[in-house]
Design a protein around this motif. Structure first.
Motif, PDB file in Angstrom:
ATOM      1  N   GLU A 115       0.996  -1.284   0.025  1.00  0.00           N
ATOM      2  CA  GLU A 115       0.132  -0.008  -0.194  1.00  0.00           C
ATOM      3  C   GLU A 115       0.785   1.175  -0.095  1.00  0.00           C
ATOM      4  OE1 GLU A 115      -3.611   2.159   2.697  1.00  0.00           O
ATOM      5  OE2 GLU A 115      -3.380  -0.241   2.922  1.00  0.00           O
ATOM      6  N   GLU A 116       2.006   1.324   0.830  1.00  0.00           N
ATOM      7  CA  GLU A 116       2.765   2.154   0.873  1.00  0.00           C
ATOM      8  C   GLU A 116       3.234   2.697  -0.473  1.00  0.00           C
ATOM      9  OE1 GLU A 116       6.931   4.379   2.720  1.00  0.00           O
ATOM     10  OE2 GLU A 116       6.495   2.180   2.967  1.00  0.00           O
ATOM     11  N   ALA A 117       3.823   1.688  -1.342  1.00  0.00           N
ATOM     12  CA  ALA A 117       4.368   1.964  -2.729  1.00  0.00           C
ATOM     13  C   ALA A 117       3.380   2.421  -3.626  1.00  0.00           C
ATOM     14  CB  ALA A 117       4.901   0.733  -3.244  1.00  0.00           C
ATOM     15  N   GLN A 148      10.691  15.069  -5.784  1.00  0.00           N
ATOM     16  CA  GLN A 148      10.864  14.545  -4.471  1.00  0.00           C
ATOM     17  C   GLN A 148       9.834  13.412  -4.490  1.00  0.00           C
ATOM     18  OE1 GLN A 148      12.747  15.380  -1.865  1.00  0.00           O
ATOM     19  NE2 GLN A 148      11.763  13.157  -1.159  1.00  0.00           N
ATOM     20  N   ALA A 149       8.489  13.301  -5.022  1.00  0.00           N
ATOM     21  CA  ALA A 149       7.733  12.307  -5.172  1.00  0.00           C
ATOM     22  C   ALA A 149       8.138  11.200  -5.722  1.00  0.00           C
ATOM     23  CB  ALA A 149       6.472  12.629  -5.671  1.00  0.00           C
ATOM     24  N   VAL A 195      10.375   5.631  -5.695  1.00  0.00           N
ATOM     25  CA  VAL A 195      11.638   4.787  -5.922  1.00  0.00           C
ATOM     26  C   VAL A 195      12.323   4.240  -4.647  1.00  0.00           C
ATOM     27  CG1 VAL A 195      13.921   4.742  -6.666  1.00  0.00           C
ATOM     28  CG2 VAL A 195      12.208   5.760  -7.924  1.00  0.00           C
ATOM     29  N   ARG A 196      12.550   4.743  -3.621  1.00  0.00           N
ATOM     30  CA  ARG A 196      12.913   4.378  -2.377  1.00  0.00           C
ATOM     31  C   ARG A 196      11.999   3.037  -1.885  1.00  0.00           C
ATOM     32  NH1 ARG A 196      10.421   4.888   2.049  1.00  0.00           N
ATOM     33  NH2 ARG A 196       9.528   7.077   1.603  1.00  0.00           N
ATOM     34  N   ARG A 233      12.205   0.160  -3.892  1.00  0.00           N
ATOM     35  CA  ARG A 233      13.619  -0.593  -3.694  1.00  0.00           C
ATOM     36  C   ARG A 233      13.379  -1.175  -2.349  1.00  0.00           C
ATOM     37  NH1 ARG A 233      17.586   4.118  -5.301  1.00  0.00           N
ATOM     38  NH2 ARG A 233      17.884   3.905  -7.465  1.00  0.00           N
ATOM     39  N   ASP A 234      12.824  -0.701  -1.038  1.00  0.00           N
ATOM     40  CA  ASP A 234      12.608  -1.239  -0.054  1.00  0.00           C
ATOM     41  C   ASP A 234      11.812  -2.485  -0.095  1.00  0.00           C
ATOM     42  OD1 ASP A 234      14.262   0.698   1.097  1.00  0.00           O
ATOM     43  OD2 ASP A 234      12.523   1.448   2.132  1.00  0.00           O
ATOM     44  N   THR A 235      10.776  -2.526  -1.171  1.00  0.00           N
ATOM     45  CA  THR A 235       9.689  -3.481  -1.510  1.00  0.00           C
ATOM     46  C   THR A 235      10.350  -4.743  -2.110  1.00  0.00           C
ATOM     47  OG1 THR A 235       7.939  -2.124  -1.531  1.00  0.00           O
ATOM     48  CG2 THR A 235       7.675  -4.288  -2.751  1.00  0.00           C
ATOM     49  N   VAL A 236      11.501  -4.377  -3.084  1.00  0.00           N
ATOM     50  CA  VAL A 236      11.662  -5.632  -3.868  1.00  0.00           C
ATOM     51  C   VAL A 236      13.338  -6.061  -3.304  1.00  0.00           C
ATOM     52  CG1 VAL A 236      10.700  -4.993  -5.676  1.00  0.00           C
ATOM     53  CG2 VAL A 236      13.025  -4.086  -5.725  1.00  0.00           C
TER      54      VAL A 236
END
Length: 117
Positions: free
Chosen positions: A40-42, A82-83, A88-89, A92-95
């Motif tokens: 959901e965050e991504a 910024q968005a 992207v952050r 990256r954290d997800t994968v």
């Protein structure tokens, strides 16, 4: 468009606008996939990045007609960057696959017990 005294011809501007719309058309199905796959965050950050991109395009169009609106365009461009970074952050954290004990561990199948000796 943001350089001092930059004059973009109407033809060049319209060509760039068409190119931007074509790229946006490619973006929407990908955005739907991010929303389906999550997390959901991504997905929320992907929506924010897409909305910021649309807002930036609108401000670019306004600035093309009214050069005095340049600060609005610059602010919209910064917000979009910024968005995009935030999305992207999160992506990256997800994968990201956490490193195990060794750098290559997990990339190579473990040996069967009979071959370890």
């Amino acid at each position: 468009m943001v350089k001092p005294d930059a004059q973009l011809s109407e033809e060049s501007y319209l060509y760039a606008a068409v190119q931007a719309q074509e790229r946006l058309a490619e973006l929407w199905p990908l955005l739907a996939l991010v929303n389906i796959e999550g997390p959901e965050e991504a997905a929320d950050l992907a929506d924010q990045a897409a909305n910021a991109l649309v807002a930036e395009g609108a401000k670019a169009s306004k600035m093309h007609r009214d050069p005095d609106s340049k600060p609005e365009f610059v602010a919209a461009s910064r917000a979009r960057w910024q968005a995009q970074r935030d999305f992207v952050r999160a992506a990256r954290d997800t994968v990201a696959i956490p490193a195990l004990r060794g750098e290559n561990e997990g990339l190579v199948s473990p040996r069967p017990p009979e071959l370890t000796a």
